[in-house]
Write a protein that holds these residues in place. Structure first.
Motif, PDB file in Angstrom:
ATOM      1  N   VAL A 110       0.842  -1.202   0.000  1.00  0.00           N
ATOM      2  CA  VAL A 110       0.000   0.000   0.000  1.00  0.00           C
ATOM      3  C   VAL A 110       0.876   1.250   0.000  1.00  0.00           C
ATOM      4  O   VAL A 110       0.593   2.231  -0.709  1.00  0.00           O
ATOM      5  CB  VAL A 110      -0.962  -0.017   1.205  1.00  0.00           C
ATOM      6  CG1 VAL A 110      -1.646   1.341   1.369  1.00  0.00           C
ATOM      7  CG2 VAL A 110      -2.001  -1.116   1.040  1.00  0.00           C
ATOM      8  N   ASP A 111       1.947   1.245   0.775  1.00  0.00           N
ATOM      9  CA  ASP A 111       2.863   2.389   0.785  1.00  0.00           C
ATOM     10  C   ASP A 111       3.513   2.578  -0.585  1.00  0.00           C
ATOM     11  O   ASP A 111       3.624   3.709  -1.080  1.00  0.00           O
ATOM     12  CB  ASP A 111       3.947   2.185   1.844  1.00  0.00           C
ATOM     13  CG  ASP A 111       3.424   2.357   3.265  1.00  0.00           C
ATOM     14  OD1 ASP A 111       2.325   2.933   3.418  1.00  0.00           O
ATOM     15  OD2 ASP A 111       4.097   1.912   4.204  1.00  0.00           O
ATOM     16  N   ALA A 112       3.950   1.486  -1.200  1.00  0.00           N
ATOM     17  CA  ALA A 112       4.608   1.572  -2.508  1.00  0.00           C
ATOM     18  C   ALA A 112       3.650   2.077  -3.579  1.00  0.00           C
ATOM     19  O   ALA A 112       4.072   2.719  -4.552  1.00  0.00           O
ATOM     20  CB  ALA A 112       5.167   0.208  -2.901  1.00  0.00           C
ATOM     21  N   ALA A 113       2.359   1.819  -3.408  1.00  0.00           N
ATOM     22  CA  ALA A 113       1.368   2.214  -4.411  1.00  0.00           C
ATOM     23  C   ALA A 113       1.272   3.718  -4.573  1.00  0.00           C
ATOM     24  O   ALA A 113       0.822   4.201  -5.618  1.00  0.00           O
ATOM     25  CB  ALA A 113      -0.002   1.651  -4.040  1.00  0.00           C
ATOM     26  N   ARG A 114       1.686   4.477  -3.565  1.00  0.00           N
ATOM     27  CA  ARG A 114       1.569   5.939  -3.641  1.00  0.00           C
ATOM     28  C   ARG A 114       2.389   6.513  -4.791  1.00  0.00           C
ATOM     29  O   ARG A 114       2.072   7.581  -5.302  1.00  0.00           O
ATOM     30  CB  ARG A 114       2.009   6.562  -2.317  1.00  0.00           C
ATOM     31  CG  ARG A 114       1.116   6.211  -1.138  1.00  0.00           C
ATOM     32  CD  ARG A 114       1.441   7.053   0.076  1.00  0.00           C
ATOM     33  NE  ARG A 114       0.567   6.731   1.193  1.00  0.00           N
ATOM     34  CZ  ARG A 114       0.912   5.950   2.208  1.00  0.00           C
ATOM     35  NH1 ARG A 114       2.135   5.438   2.250  1.00  0.00           N
ATOM     36  NH2 ARG A 114       0.061   5.704   3.188  1.00  0.00           N
ATOM     37  N   ASP A 115       3.443   5.827  -5.190  1.00  0.00           N
ATOM     38  CA  ASP A 115       4.300   6.323  -6.263  1.00  0.00           C
ATOM     39  C   ASP A 115       4.274   5.407  -7.484  1.00  0.00           C
ATOM     40  O   ASP A 115       5.212   5.407  -8.287  1.00  0.00           O
ATOM     41  CB  ASP A 115       5.739   6.458  -5.753  1.00  0.00           C
ATOM     42  CG  ASP A 115       5.866   7.468  -4.624  1.00  0.00           C
ATOM     43  OD1 ASP A 115       5.280   8.562  -4.759  1.00  0.00           O
ATOM     44  OD2 ASP A 115       6.515   7.152  -3.617  1.00  0.00           O
ATOM     45  N   ALA A 116       3.211   4.626  -7.643  1.00  0.00           N
ATOM     46  CA  ALA A 116       3.133   3.645  -8.725  1.00  0.00           C
ATOM     47  C   ALA A 116       2.092   4.041  -9.760  1.00  0.00           C
ATOM     48  O   ALA A 116       1.144   4.767  -9.472  1.00  0.00           O
ATOM     49  CB  ALA A 116       2.795   2.272  -8.155  1.00  0.00           C
ATOM     50  N   SER A 117       2.264   3.528 -10.968  1.00  0.00           N
ATOM     51  CA  SER A 117       1.228   3.670 -11.986  1.00  0.00           C
ATOM     52  C   SER A 117       0.261   2.491 -11.932  1.00  0.00           C
ATOM     53  O   SER A 117      -0.895   2.603 -12.347  1.00  0.00           O
ATOM     54  CB  SER A 117       1.843   3.765 -13.380  1.00  0.00           C
ATOM     55  OG  SER A 117       2.554   2.587 -13.712  1.00  0.00           O
ATOM     56  N   LEU A 118       0.739   1.365 -11.407  1.00  0.00           N
ATOM     57  CA  LEU A 118      -0.095   0.167 -11.318  1.00  0.00           C
ATOM     58  C   LEU A 118       0.518  -0.762 -10.270  1.00  0.00           C
ATOM     59  O   LEU A 118       1.740  -0.887 -10.184  1.00  0.00           O
ATOM     60  CB  LEU A 118      -0.158  -0.551 -12.669  1.00  0.00           C
ATOM     61  CG  LEU A 118      -0.984  -1.831 -12.752  1.00  0.00           C
ATOM     62  CD1 LEU A 118      -2.481  -1.519 -12.607  1.00  0.00           C
ATOM     63  CD2 LEU A 118      -0.740  -2.558 -14.079  1.00  0.00           C
ATOM     64  N   VAL A 119      -0.348  -1.399  -9.476  1.00  0.00           N
ATOM     65  CA  VAL A 119       0.093  -2.405  -8.510  1.00  0.00           C
ATOM     66  C   VAL A 119      -0.474  -3.751  -8.951  1.00  0.00           C
ATOM     67  O   VAL A 119      -1.675  -3.861  -9.238  1.00  0.00           O
ATOM     68  CB  VAL A 119      -0.382  -2.069  -7.089  1.00  0.00           C
ATOM     69  CG1 VAL A 119       0.075  -3.147  -6.101  1.00  0.00           C
ATOM     70  CG2 VAL A 119       0.142  -0.711  -6.661  1.00  0.00           C
ATOM     71  N   VAL A 120       0.376  -4.758  -8.995  1.00  0.00           N
ATOM     72  CA  VAL A 120      -0.036  -6.091  -9.435  1.00  0.00           C
ATOM     73  C   VAL A 120       0.086  -7.060  -8.263  1.00  0.00           C
ATOM     74  O   VAL A 120       1.152  -7.188  -7.657  1.00  0.00           O
ATOM     75  CB  VAL A 120       0.827  -6.588 -10.610  1.00  0.00           C
ATOM     76  CG1 VAL A 120       0.343  -7.964 -11.078  1.00  0.00           C
ATOM     77  CG2 VAL A 120       0.806  -5.588 -11.760  1.00  0.00           C
ATOM     78  N   VAL A 121      -1.011  -7.720  -7.947  1.00  0.00           N
ATOM     79  CA  VAL A 121      -1.025  -8.735  -6.889  1.00  0.00           C
ATOM     80  C   VAL A 121      -1.714  -9.976  -7.429  1.00  0.00           C
ATOM     81  O   VAL A 121      -2.443  -9.925  -8.427  1.00  0.00           O
ATOM     82  CB  VAL A 121      -1.752  -8.232  -5.621  1.00  0.00           C
ATOM     83  CG1 VAL A 121      -0.956  -7.148  -4.937  1.00  0.00           C
ATOM     84  CG2 VAL A 121      -3.157  -7.742  -5.946  1.00  0.00           C
ATOM     85  N   GLY A 122      -1.486 -11.089  -6.760  1.00  0.00           N
ATOM     86  CA  GLY A 122      -2.063 -12.350  -7.214  1.00  0.00           C
ATOM     87  C   GLY A 122      -3.206 -12.816  -6.344  1.00  0.00           C
ATOM     88  O   GLY A 122      -3.366 -12.395  -5.198  1.00  0.00           O
ATOM     89  N   ARG A 123      -3.994 -13.696  -6.926  1.00  0.00           N
ATOM     90  CA  ARG A 123      -5.045 -14.389  -6.173  1.00  0.00           C
ATOM     91  C   ARG A 123      -5.020 -15.845  -6.586  1.00  0.00           C
ATOM     92  O   ARG A 123      -5.225 -16.172  -7.749  1.00  0.00           O
ATOM     93  CB  ARG A 123      -6.431 -13.807  -6.469  1.00  0.00           C
ATOM     94  CG  ARG A 123      -7.549 -14.496  -5.676  1.00  0.00           C
ATOM     95  CD  ARG A 123      -8.916 -14.060  -6.111  1.00  0.00           C
ATOM     96  NE  ARG A 123      -9.275 -14.533  -7.437  1.00  0.00           N
ATOM     97  CZ  ARG A 123      -9.731 -15.758  -7.718  1.00  0.00           C
ATOM     98  NH1 ARG A 123      -9.839 -16.660  -6.759  1.00  0.00           N
ATOM     99  NH2 ARG A 123     -10.041 -16.098  -8.953  1.00  0.00           N
ATOM    100  N   ARG A 124      -4.738 -16.708  -5.624  1.00  0.00           N
ATOM    101  CA  ARG A 124      -4.684 -18.128  -5.919  1.00  0.00           C
ATOM    102  C   ARG A 124      -6.090 -18.672  -6.146  1.00  0.00           C
ATOM    103  O   ARG A 124      -7.000 -18.464  -5.336  1.00  0.00           O
ATOM    104  CB  ARG A 124      -4.000 -18.885  -4.781  1.00  0.00           C
ATOM    105  CG  ARG A 124      -3.756 -20.356  -5.093  1.00  0.00           C
ATOM    106  CD  ARG A 124      -2.935 -21.001  -3.995  1.00  0.00           C
ATOM    107  NE  ARG A 124      -1.626 -20.369  -3.899  1.00  0.00           N
ATOM    108  CZ  ARG A 124      -0.609 -20.626  -4.717  1.00  0.00           C
ATOM    109  NH1 ARG A 124      -0.762 -21.498  -5.701  1.00  0.00           N
ATOM    110  NH2 ARG A 124       0.551 -20.022  -4.560  1.00  0.00           N
ATOM    111  N   VAL A 125      -6.264 -19.382  -7.262  1.00  0.00           N
ATOM    112  CA  VAL A 125      -7.553 -20.001  -7.570  1.00  0.00           C
ATOM    113  C   VAL A 125      -7.691 -21.249  -6.723  1.00  0.00           C
ATOM    114  O   VAL A 125      -6.865 -22.174  -6.809  1.00  0.00           O
ATOM    115  CB  VAL A 125      -7.655 -20.347  -9.067  1.00  0.00           C
ATOM    116  CG1 VAL A 125      -8.973 -21.067  -9.342  1.00  0.00           C
ATOM    117  CG2 VAL A 125      -7.560 -19.085  -9.910  1.00  0.00           C
TER     118      VAL A 125
END
Length: 301
Positions: free
Chosen positions: A256-271
């Motif tokens: 969340v902290d890193a997102a402040r200076d990002a254009s996009l945040v990528v995270v995963g969701r295990r199926v």
């Protein structure tokens, strides 16, 4: 409709921001955008009311996607924009319609004064069940938010993109999420920051009690695991500038902290195909609700 970005549109500010983001992404991918407006039939008592009846409902359900499409075509003349209307439970309809899309884009409403965002029940249901990447865009998201400031420290859409942030679990680095993150960084010509945040295992309690502090050794092992996991991807994408960041901490808070200076945040969701049903991990759930940048949730096995 292959190779399409589908947007869930309901006329709200967050869904309009999602449509704008989708149009910019479509420019990068050179694919069309489909605006999908899902409406539920008017209950019988409301259907009889002169101001809330079927004709009024139909007027607004047709007007919302039409006006949104006209605006996108004006602002993004190189993007093909189509509209579609379907009726039924919104989450079910969105998932069914997006099966042949590259991306599904939804809005995320800001929580005034609470420093977070709200992913509604429809959005959460879609993310938990989707097998394609779902991007969540907050209300008020602007094109300048994706770019670094100009030399005068002013917002600009003419500067380079801010970094793409990938939250990675090196224990199970999945090809699907890595490919998505590297492709997004390559399209933008943006740096890719791969963030691996780890917690101390419970066994450290006994080691510390015995007078041995294992944190330095663990930090080195985690950093080496991250480097090893990314090595083939660096070779596959030599034009993507990659920064590795491995540290002890809270994965959710650090992302969340890193997102402040990002254009996009990528995270995963295990199926997880189990009798207990679908699931969104705690870290992904927190990032969805609190990251200020657009968040891409990528399903993987």
């Amino acid at each position: 409709m292959a190779r399409t970005i589908t947007v869930g549109l309901d006329g709200s500010g967050e869904s309009r921001a999602a449509a704008e983001w989708a149009a910019r992404e479509a420019t990068l991918r050179r694919v069309p955008v489909r605006l999908l407006h899902v409406w539920q039939p008017v209950p019988e008592p409301m259907a009889q009311a002169p101001l809330l009846g079927v004709e009024t409902h139909q007027h607004w359900t047709e007007r919302i996607p039409r006006e949104a499409a006209e605006g996108l075509k004006l602002r993004h003349p190189g993007v093909e924009v189509t509209t579609e209307q379907r009726s039924g439970p919104p989450a079910d309809v969105l998932l069914a319609a997006a099966r042949d899309a590259e991306l599904l884009v939804l809005g995320s409403r800001a929580l005034s004064g609470l420093g977070g965002f709200l992913v509604g029940s429809v959005g959460q249901s879609v993310v938990a069940r989707a097998e394609l990447p779902v991007v969540l865009v907050r209300a008020g998201e602007q094109v300048t938010d994706e770019h670094v400031k100009d030399p005068a420290d002013m917002p600009s859409a003419a500067t380079g993109f801010r970094p793409v942030i990938l939250g990675l679990d090196t224990g199970t680095p999945d090809e699907t999420i890595l490919t998505f993150a590297f492709e997004e960084a390559r399209r933008r010509g943006a740096p890719l920051i791969v963030l691996r945040v780890w917690n101390l295992p419970s066994s450290c309690t006994y080691a510390l009690a015995a007078g041995y502090d294992p944190r330095e050794d663990l930090a080195q092992a985690q950093a080496e695991a991250l480097t090893e996991a990314l090595l083939p991807w660096r070779e596959k994408y030599p034009d993507v500038e990659v920064t590795e960041a491995s540290r002890l901490g809270s994965p959710a808070n650090d992302l969340v902290d890193a997102a402040r200076d990002a254009s996009l945040v990528v995270v995963g969701r295990r199926v997880r195909r189990s009798p207990s049903g679908v699931h969104i991990g705690a870290v992904t759930h927190a990032v969805m609700h609190h990251a200020t940048a657009p968040v891409a949730v990528v399903a993987h096995d």
